[in-house]
Design an enzyme around this catalytic site. Structure first.
Site, PDB file in Angstrom:
ATOM      1  N   VAL A 165       0.865  -1.172   0.000  1.00 10.38           N
ATOM      2  CA  VAL A 165       0.000   0.000   0.000  1.00 10.38           C
ATOM      3  C   VAL A 165       0.905   1.227   0.000  1.00 10.38           C
ATOM      4  O   VAL A 165       1.887   1.280   0.753  1.00 10.38           O
ATOM      5  CB  VAL A 165      -0.915   0.026   1.235  1.00 10.38           C
ATOM      6  CG1 VAL A 165      -1.824   1.246   1.196  1.00 10.38           C
ATOM      7  CG2 VAL A 165      -1.734  -1.260   1.324  1.00 10.38           C
ATOM      8  N   CYS A 166       0.583   2.197  -0.856  1.00 16.39           N
ATOM      9  CA  CYS A 166       1.308   3.461  -0.854  1.00 16.39           C
ATOM     10  C   CYS A 166       2.792   3.207  -1.130  1.00 16.39           C
ATOM     11  O   CYS A 166       3.143   2.405  -1.977  1.00 16.39           O
ATOM     12  CB  CYS A 166       1.044   4.166   0.480  1.00 16.39           C
ATOM     13  SG  CYS A 166       1.492   5.905   0.571  1.00 16.39           S
ATOM     14  N   THR A 167       3.676   3.865  -0.382  1.00 12.74           N
ATOM     15  CA  THR A 167       5.111   3.709  -0.629  1.00 12.74           C
ATOM     16  C   THR A 167       5.669   2.400  -0.081  1.00 12.74           C
ATOM     17  O   THR A 167       6.871   2.159  -0.188  1.00 12.74           O
ATOM     18  CB  THR A 167       5.897   4.898  -0.051  1.00 12.74           C
ATOM     19  OG1 THR A 167       5.566   5.076   1.326  1.00 12.74           O
ATOM     20  CG2 THR A 167       5.567   6.173  -0.816  1.00 12.74           C
ATOM     21  N   THR A 205       2.344   3.000  -6.924  1.00 12.39           N
ATOM     22  CA  THR A 205       2.663   3.468  -5.582  1.00 12.39           C
ATOM     23  C   THR A 205       2.038   4.850  -5.402  1.00 12.39           C
ATOM     24  O   THR A 205       1.328   5.340  -6.285  1.00 12.39           O
ATOM     25  CB  THR A 205       4.187   3.501  -5.354  1.00 12.39           C
ATOM     26  OG1 THR A 205       4.466   3.794  -3.966  1.00 12.39           O
ATOM     27  CG2 THR A 205       4.863   4.568  -6.204  1.00 12.39           C
ATOM     28  N   GLY A 224      -2.017   2.392  -4.763  1.00 11.07           N
ATOM     29  CA  GLY A 224      -1.522   3.763  -4.690  1.00 11.07           C
ATOM     30  C   GLY A 224      -1.527   4.298  -3.272  1.00 11.07           C
ATOM     31  O   GLY A 224      -1.196   3.591  -2.333  1.00 11.07           O
TER      32      GLY A 224
END
Length: 209
Positions: free
Chosen positions: A118-120, A138, A168
């Site tokens: 998830v995310c970074t 990302t 993202g």
């Protein structure tokens, strides 16, 4: 829609400086799926034994166990992001620089676990080498960095490449988890969880051929 080999256990990895919602969003989805009758166990774990972990906005969590102390190897490892661009002592970039967590993720993947970010957290997967030649996404603040890796960058909220999934920024982790529930445990269960959470799913899922 159900998978021939649905996930039965998920481990969400915590580290100092992770983003709260990156981890807790998927955790709540999976727990609600279990409460709705799905055969799914979920644990919050750390790389090394730790009594507590402090997230990026100050939330303090007591993890269930360290990776090596889990009762069984998880089918799925979820890696949250956080702290990639702020130069903090803790967070995803610090974990990449230390190297221990990417190495552990790579080992779990080699041993047969699916991995999701998830995310970074996607940058941690990239450092682990599991995104090499794979479609991935990302957080928008780290997209340029993802382009510098061997990943195939995709403009999508959730990217599904079978045993490697990425999402993202922040709230997209809820969409990723709901998609996994739908894909592996059934549409009815996913719809039940979304209603329980009063969450309106967003964006299309990019599925690799």
């Amino acid at each position: 829609m159900t998978s021939a080999n649905p996930i039965e256990s998920a481990a969400i990895v915590l580290y100092e400086g992770f983003d709260e919602l990156d981890a807790i969003g998927p955790y709540e989805v999976f727990q609600n799926a279990a409460e709705a009758g799905a055969d799914l166990d979920v644990a919050l774990c750390t790389l090394e034994p730790a009594d507590r972990v402090t997230a990026s906005h100050g939330l303090v969590i007591e993890p269930d166990a360290a990776f090596d102390d889990l009762a069984a190897d998880p089918d799925l490892v979820v890696v949250p992001g956080g702290g990639w661009n702020d130069g903090a002592e803790h967070g995803a970039r610090a974990e990449v620089e230390r190297g221990g967590l990417p190495d552990a993720i790579a080992e779990r993947y080699r041993n047969g676990a699916a991995v999701a970010s998830v995310c970074t957290g996607g940058m941690i997967l990239a450092a682990a080498g599991v995104l090499d030649g794979r479609p991935a996404t990302t957080h928008h603040g780290a997209i340029d960095d993802l382009y510098e890796t061997a990943a195939e960058v995709i403009d999508a909220r959730v990217v599904d490449d079978d045993d490697v999934l990425t999402a993202g920024g922040v709230t997209s982790g809820i969409d990723l988890a709901l998609w996994l529930v739908e894909r592996d445990l059934g549409t009815d269960t996913a719809d039940t969880v979304a209603r329980e959470m009063e969450y309106e799913r967003r964006g299309e899922v990019y599925r690799a051929d």
